[in-house]
Design a protein around this motif. Structure first.
Motif, PDB file in Angstrom:
ATOM      1  N   ALA A  37     -48.751  61.849  53.070  1.00  8.93           N
ATOM      2  CA  ALA A  37     -48.509  60.348  53.782  1.00  8.93           C
ATOM      3  C   ALA A  37     -49.888  59.635  53.729  1.00  8.93           C
ATOM      4  CB  ALA A  37     -48.431  60.687  55.212  1.00  8.93           C
ATOM      5  N   GLY A  38     -50.992  60.109  53.069  1.00  9.19           N
ATOM      6  CA  GLY A  38     -52.250  59.450  53.012  1.00  9.19           C
ATOM      7  C   GLY A  38     -53.068  59.229  54.041  1.00  9.19           C
ATOM      8  N   VAL A  39     -52.739  60.086  55.175  1.00 12.76           N
ATOM      9  CA  VAL A  39     -53.362  59.856  56.433  1.00 12.76           C
ATOM     10  C   VAL A  39     -54.827  60.309  56.291  1.00 12.76           C
ATOM     11  CG1 VAL A  39     -53.444  60.934  58.747  1.00 12.76           C
ATOM     12  CG2 VAL A  39     -51.240  60.488  57.564  1.00 12.76           C
ATOM     13  N   LEU A  69     -58.741  66.610  62.328  1.00 14.60           N
ATOM     14  CA  LEU A  69     -58.521  67.969  61.496  1.00 14.60           C
ATOM     15  C   LEU A  69     -58.188  67.594  60.042  1.00 14.60           C
ATOM     16  CD1 LEU A  69     -55.788  69.629  64.191  1.00 14.60           C
ATOM     17  CD2 LEU A  69     -58.297  70.181  63.666  1.00 14.60           C
ATOM     18  N   PRO A  70     -58.944  68.716  59.227  1.00 16.04           N
ATOM     19  CA  PRO A  70     -58.517  68.398  57.788  1.00 16.04           C
ATOM     20  C   PRO A  70     -57.106  68.553  57.184  1.00 16.04           C
ATOM     21  CG  PRO A  70     -59.446  70.654  58.112  1.00 16.04           C
ATOM     22  CD  PRO A  70     -59.467  69.779  59.573  1.00 16.04           C
ATOM     23  N   ALA A  71     -56.791  67.928  56.370  1.00 17.00           N
ATOM     24  CA  ALA A  71     -55.343  67.754  55.943  1.00 17.00           C
ATOM     25  C   ALA A  71     -55.583  68.384  54.572  1.00 17.00           C
ATOM     26  CB  ALA A  71     -55.001  66.341  55.758  1.00 17.00           C
ATOM     27  N   TRP A  72     -54.875  69.569  54.279  1.00 24.00           N
ATOM     28  CA  TRP A  72     -55.131  70.515  53.214  1.00 24.00           C
ATOM     29  C   TRP A  72     -54.029  69.780  52.143  1.00 24.00           C
ATOM     30  CZ3 TRP A  72     -52.718  71.824  57.637  1.00 24.00           C
ATOM     31  CH2 TRP A  72     -51.484  72.455  57.592  1.00 24.00           C
ATOM     32  N   PRO A  73     -54.486  69.965  50.823  1.00 22.83           N
ATOM     33  CA  PRO A  73     -53.713  69.330  49.894  1.00 22.83           C
ATOM     34  C   PRO A  73     -52.154  69.804  49.872  1.00 22.83           C
ATOM     35  CG  PRO A  73     -55.705  70.321  48.959  1.00 22.83           C
ATOM     36  CD  PRO A  73     -55.590  70.754  50.353  1.00 22.83           C
ATOM     37  N   GLY A  74     -51.274  68.806  49.397  1.00 21.21           N
ATOM     38  CA  GLY A  74     -49.951  69.216  49.596  1.00 21.21           C
ATOM     39  C   GLY A  74     -49.251  69.166  51.174  1.00 21.21           C
TER      40      GLY A  74
END
Length: 57
Positions: free
Chosen positions: A55-57, A44-49
């Motif tokens: 955590a830099g995943v 899944l995409p990690a949205w900014p913030g």
């Protein structure tokens, strides 16, 4: 002729109920898969913030 509104709920037909059922099944099915298999979250995409982004995943 315009149908009068009687103040109650309109009757939902079978197609509407089926679409509601499919939508809920999709939402709860995806939630269950993400709960059961946490490694799927990697795709899944990690949205900014977000915590995953910080955590830099």
């Amino acid at each position: 002729m315009i149908q009068p509104f009687y103040g109650g709920r309109e009757k939902m037909n079978a197609a509407t109920l089926f679409l509601v059922f499919l939508t809920l099944k999709l939402i709860f099915g995806l939630a269950f898969l993400l709960w059961r298999y946490p490694r799927l979250r990697d795709y899944l995409p990690a949205w900014p913030g977000s915590p995953a982004d910080e955590a830099g995943v």
